[in-house]
Enzyme design. Sequence first.
Site, PDB file in Angstrom:
ATOM      1  N   GLU A  70       1.005  -1.202  -0.013  1.00 32.56           N
ATOM      2  CA  GLU A  70      -0.035   0.023  -0.044  1.00 32.56           C
ATOM      3  C   GLU A  70       0.975   1.221  -0.002  1.00 32.56           C
ATOM      4  OE1 GLU A  70      -2.466  -0.046   3.310  1.00 32.56           O
ATOM      5  OE2 GLU A  70      -2.919   2.139   3.254  1.00 32.56           O
ATOM      6  N   ASP A  92      -4.347  10.792   8.943  1.00 34.30           N
ATOM      7  CA  ASP A  92      -2.978  10.269   9.459  1.00 34.30           C
ATOM      8  C   ASP A  92      -2.615  10.898  10.673  1.00 34.30           C
ATOM      9  OD1 ASP A  92      -2.049   8.210   7.463  1.00 34.30           O
ATOM     10  OD2 ASP A  92      -2.407   9.907   6.059  1.00 34.30           O
TER      11      ASP A  92
END
Lengths: 440, 275
Positions: free
Chosen positions: B59, B70
């Site tokens: 990924e 994030d």
Amino acid sequence: MTTHLRDEQGPFFGEFGGRFMPESLIAALDEISAAYEEAKADPTFAAELAELHRTYTGRPSIITEAPRFGEHAGGARIILKREDLNHTGSHKINNVLGQALLARRIGKTRLIAETGAGQHGVATATAAALFGMKCVVYMGEVDTERQALNVARMRLLGAEVIPVTTGTRTLKDALNEAFRDWVANVEDTHYLLGTVAGPHPFPVMVRDFHKVIGEEAREQVLELTGALPDAVVACVGGGSNAIGIFHAFLDDPDVKLYGYEAAGDGIDTLRHAATITMGRPGVLHGSRSIMLQDSDGQTLDSHSISAGLDYPGVGPEHAWLSSIGRAEYLPITDAQAMSAFRLLCQTEGIIPAIESAHALAGAIDLGRELGPDATILVSLSGRGDKDVETAGRYFGVLDEQALVAGTREQNALDSNELIDGAVEVDELDRDLAQGMGTER
Amino acid sequence: MSEATSELRATSPVGSVIQAANATRAGALIGYLPVGFPNLQQSIDAAVALVENGVDVLELGLPYSDPVMDGPVIQKATQSALESGFHLSDAFTAVEAIRARVDAPILLMTYYNPVLQYGIERFATDLVSAGGAGLITPDLTVDSGAEWISASERTGLDRVFLTAPTSTDERLKLAIENSRGFVYVVSTMGVTGARNDVDAAARTLVDRLRANGLETDGSSGACVGIGISTPDQVAEVLAYADGAIVGSALVRALSEDGVAGVARVARSLATGTTR
Ligand SMILES: Cc1ncc(COP(=O)(O)O)c(C=O)c1O
């Protein structure tokens, strides 16, 4: 011909708007949407909000004619809508009280917010104090320095202010950080977004809580002058005060609408925040709108002397109003805004927020264009108390030594008065000291 | 669903790797690294090292200026990649270079705006040419993703949508029906980052996905991400899920100990996939 531009309810305004958000937050957004629809249909909600505005905010806010200022604006009749007189000093409280009531309805006990100039943070901290809720405010580190006074205000009101050190350390990064907090704490937390940007339902809901500005002003101007104004002008950061004053006039085709964006050092430089003027369509912070971005779709840094306008995005309804030509968006530089700032101070005895000074500068240009027969309604979105230091330094009228001494004295006072305030006062001292060292 | 679509679904490269991993081991290990960190070449070398040390599916994260999903570790890495001049086209360069060296399917994990600006159809076409398998879209849900869904139908690219503990059954079904490759199970309400415990919510969510029709059939499966950082956690997750996704722990290893360090951590994590 009458139009029905006032009827737009989202999620999309033309091609703009929508909801581009992590799945983790969709349930919370759906919950707010449903609660808001329910509240809208419930007369007790409207009554409660109206009562708060009457007894706490100080609504309706007055209008003030500014004839001495108008002499510098081509002799046009300038009418100020005085959102600066609201409790906490700006229009931001309109939205905050609405959302805080809604948050309480759905059982949330913690409010979080992003803030640029600190006005939205102060308003949110105020509502949290009023309703007995916890409050955390995210503020770009750059902004905590240039709006140190508002950081202190939020802390005095019992809120925790978290300086955001990621990205460009301004408003857009404060939004990112608030979203991250929300993802982790969505169960008990409402994200009280401070402008008409973000994912659905925020742009519609925040607009609805601010449209009282234009509704009052439309009546007030009609009563004063016997006619609608020729133009309505406002500054545009995310666009909440602008949509608030525009909305009542959207279906009055003879009333021209102007939004003034921050052009910083100039739109021919890289240092500006003139989103609609210089940007192009994209997705930022959950909605499709216009934004400042590079060819890869990375958000560009914005710049403005005004922390509240220093944002590379804009609410989707403004992108739409611009695209259909209903409203026009024009850039105002730092220098133009500051000169209008000083002009209002010295002609009318009103110190405006630097954000609002962008609208005043626009009114000067527009008045000169339209001439003495024109009536221009200006959204005076906030007062300039928070900007005294920035403006004082800009115009070289700040006695730095006296200010430092004064701050020390004040802090000594505070540390005696505040209960277990030692830590906070230390932080406050540090932030103020940092603010002091910041060069314009 | 049309014939063509079901054929595409059956041949999902990511889905078949995950199915095979579940047939021979406890499940699949999926490793995340951002493109361009610490620089383009080392991000390529590090990704290759992951596959050589037991990672089944890659990924690759595309650095973005406003990464709301994030946590601090990945933010720091992607911000540094942006500061050292990451460009979107580097993503295709990286995919091509990695595919030339190792045979693992590569998904790009990207926020929506860069794809939108590049042009969704053009992005899909170029990703296919580079040898990429598809996209994971953290801020694009099925109900807002019609354009991407149609581009992936045209190109056969996999599309991984996220599900969260707060998703309703109706939304789980939407994600299951529209994902191809796997369904991303967000283990916890929060952003990316290593955690001491993988939330019990992950197991509940995987159970709910299965109850709503998810199967490990080579077209989809349930892979759990966010908070996984140790081989024990990988093993724990693979006891009920089809794959375990590790991000921040790898990024941290890469930033602290370079390619050799990230290879070591991958090898250790892979021990969690044995049965
Ligand atoms: C006084 C004032 N006016 C305007 C703004 C800009 O926000 P908006 O464009 O949402 O009205 C701010 C934001 O902080 C503000 O404090």
